[in-house]
Design an enzyme around this catalytic site. Structure first.
Site, short mmCIF file in Angstrom:
data_model
loop_
_atom_site.label_atom_id
_atom_site.label_comp_id
_atom_site.label_asym_id
_atom_site.label_seq_id
_atom_site.Cartn_x
_atom_site.Cartn_y
_atom_site.Cartn_z
CG HIS A 6 -3.47 4.02 -5.77
ND1 HIS A 6 -2.08 4.74 -6.51
CD2 HIS A 6 -3.14 4.58 -4.65
CE1 HIS A 6 -1.56 5.11 -5.72
NE2 HIS A 6 -2.27 5.09 -4.54
CG ASP A 46 -4.72 -0.02 -3.23
OD1 ASP A 46 -5.46 -0.28 -3.75
OD2 ASP A 46 -4.51 1.24 -2.80
CD GLU A 77 -0.97 3.18 -9.03
OE1 GLU A 77 -1.70 3.87 -9.12
OE2 GLU A 77 -0.54 2.36 -8.41
CB VAL A 98 -1.02 -0.22 1.13
CG1 VAL A 98 -1.99 -1.01 1.11
CG2 VAL A 98 -0.15 -0.22 2.44
CB ALA A 99 4.42 1.69 -0.21
NE ARG A 100 3.05 7.30 -4.56
CZ ARG A 100 1.92 7.63 -3.76
NH1 ARG A 100 1.39 6.63 -3.01
NH2 ARG A 100 1.75 8.78 -3.47
#
Length: 323
Positions: free
Chosen positions: A287, A263, A268, A237-239
């Site tokens: 995301h 996520d 993206e 859930v960071a990058r």
């Protein structure tokens, strides 16, 4: 113009905030005490350009192109996100412009979503959802989070909330953070970044909740995934760039690790031809872990406090100051 507004910094909500969100946020800021004539919500790029030169502070979704060249009075940039890797951090620092983020705003929803990922893998819910889609009745043995080990890379606001929820479920909580003195008490096993491999080896669930920096880009690769092992699940859930996506796909296809809940991604939206869509041991979300109906009220608290600090000549005391 009131006496209060004379000394109140002018705040511009750039068009990148979004017209509806910007209008709502402006109303909230005015209701919270910022004089109405000192806060402008721009709906279009032209309106941002019109008000940029007079702005002491600007709130951005992303930084409008060439804004810094036009904003002669700018002293403060407020990001609506926690991550600031998309902003010219060095340029702001060199210009003496304070940069603050929205760390903490997304901690609760992301923490709850991470818990959902853990439960999904522990109870096999992602696999059961596929069975339901196929009208297939097949009993599976579920596990328990209690007694499992979670390793959290980056124990800031989000990582702390993940640690609290995991601890409430009886998990053994490990955490990696540069400043061990600020490690929350809920972390059972605090570790410095050089102990990442030790944590990968110990963890049943490895959660990435760190910012994207030069040090964290590609932090998780083949070596770390091998240490996580075939009973380990990666949660990001960071990058996307914190984990080498090619190495991750390989580890998932070969079942080198048990699975992954993702996520965020290197690209993206995740391309339709990505192999991640079809892997049975992956949970993909678009995301959205930070989404919550309470973002606006939390943003308002941060912006109002920082606006007050700027008015008082105390930029060093701003909340969530990055530079």
């Amino acid at each position: 113009m009131t006496d209060e507004s004379i000394d109140s910094p002018t705040l511009l909500l750039a068009h990148t905030v979004g017209p509806d969100r910007g209008a709502d946020l402006r109303d909230r800021l005015v209701d919270a005490g910022i004089p109405a004539d000192r806060v402008v919500a721009a709906a279009t790029p032209a309106e941002t350009d019109e008000h940029a030169a007079d702005a002491d502070g600007v709130v951005v979704g992303r930084l409008p192109e060439n804004l810094l060249d036009r904003a002669d009075s700018l002293r403060w940039v407020q990001a609506l996100s926690s991550g600031v890797d998309y902003l010219p951090v060095d340029e702001l620092a060199d210009s003496g412009i304070a940069l603050t983020n929205s760390a903490g705003v997304h901690a609760e929803p992301i923490g709850e979503q991470v818990l959902g990922y853990l439960l999904s893998f522990e109870r096999g819910l992602h696999a059961l959802a596929r069975q339901q889609a196929d009208s297939r009745w097949e009993r599976r043995e579920g596990g328990e989070l209690r007694g499992r080990t979670i390793g959290i890379v980056g124990v800031g606001a989000i990582g702390t909330r993940v640690a609290e929820l995991a601890s409430a479920f009886g998990m053994d909580v490990w955490g990696v953070k540069r400043d061990l003195d600020s490690m929350p008490d809920v972390v059972d096993e605090p570790r410095s970044p050089d102990a990442l491999h030790e944590m990968c080896l110990a963890a049943d669930y490895l959660v990435l909740a760190c910012p994207l920096t030069d040090e964290t880009e590609g932090l998780i690769g083949g070596d770390e995934l091998r240490l996580l092992g075939d009973e380990g699940v990666l949660v990001n859930v960071a990058r996307g760039e914190v984990c080498n996506q090619e190495a991750l796909v390989g580890a998932l296809r070969s079942h080198l690790i048990r699975g992954a809940a993702l996520d965020v991604f290197e690209e993206e939206p995740l391309p339709a031809d990505s192999r991640l869509w079809d892997l049975s041991n992956v949970v993909v979300t678009p995301h959205m872990a930070g989404s919550t109906p309470h973002k606006a009220e939390r943003w308002t608290e941060i912006i109002v406090e920082n606006h007050r600090r700027l008015a008082e000549g105390d930029p060093e005391g701003m909340r969530n100051r990055v530079v």
